[in-house]
Design a protein around this motif. Sequence first.
Motif, mmCIF file in Angstrom:
data_model
loop_
_atom_site.group_PDB
_atom_site.id
_atom_site.type_symbol
_atom_site.label_atom_id
_atom_site.label_comp_id
_atom_site.label_asym_id
_atom_site.label_seq_id
_atom_site.Cartn_x
_atom_site.Cartn_y
_atom_site.Cartn_z
ATOM 1 N N SER A 16 0.831 -1.212 0.000
ATOM 2 C CA SER A 16 0.000 0.000 0.000
ATOM 3 C C SER A 16 0.862 1.257 0.000
ATOM 4 N N THR A 24 -7.251 8.956 1.293
ATOM 5 C CA THR A 24 -7.673 8.327 2.551
ATOM 6 C C THR A 24 -7.586 6.802 2.481
ATOM 7 N N ALA A 25 -7.805 6.213 1.316
ATOM 8 C CA ALA A 25 -7.710 4.753 1.182
ATOM 9 C C ALA A 25 -6.286 4.284 1.464
ATOM 10 N N LYS A 26 -5.294 5.045 0.986
ATOM 11 C CA LYS A 26 -3.897 4.684 1.237
ATOM 12 C C LYS A 26 -3.582 4.768 2.727
ATOM 13 N N VAL A 28 -5.649 4.426 5.233
ATOM 14 C CA VAL A 28 -6.329 3.325 5.934
ATOM 15 C C VAL A 28 -5.567 2.024 5.751
ATOM 16 N N TRP A 29 -5.178 1.685 4.536
ATOM 17 C CA TRP A 29 -4.491 0.414 4.288
ATOM 18 C C TRP A 29 -3.083 0.392 4.891
#
Length: 166
Positions: A16, A24-26, A28-29
């Motif tokens: 990631s 935000t997805a990065k 979170v992961w």
Amino acid sequence: MVAILLFVGAILFASSMIFMHSGTAKVVWVTVGLVLTLGSIVLIILNYNQYLGMKQVTTTTTVPLTSSSPKQKQVLLYRQLGTKNERVYLYRTNPLDKTMKRTNPATGKVIVKHGARYNRVVIKKTYRVYRNEEYRLLFSAGVPNHQFISQTWQFNLQSGWLVKPV
């Protein structure tokens, strides 16, 4: 299982960080991968140092005791090791058996008590076992189940018995 979680967390964190675009997805992961990795490391360290998920189990065996020497009655023999109080006690549990059993001062301790009603030896062995199947599954690659800790031999001797060196 915890080793697999460590591997998955490290792969998730690294992939990631490298392959995902900012957003935000990065975050979170990356956070999930980092938490899995660090959590797995903490669990592994706790399992090795504090025996996380394990409990101690003691088994007790009581057997009658006969004289260590076939020539002398009512004697318990020992061999002195070095200059310390370390002794290897030689004992028999069956008068017809020609071989003698031995204590091991490296793995346990010996207690000799006089004035008992019957001659016997009480052997207590202590092991570490996992509390339940979930802990065993989680740490199956770590500390083995049914791990030996220590052993205690308690010789209960009637009055009149001698404890002599070989």
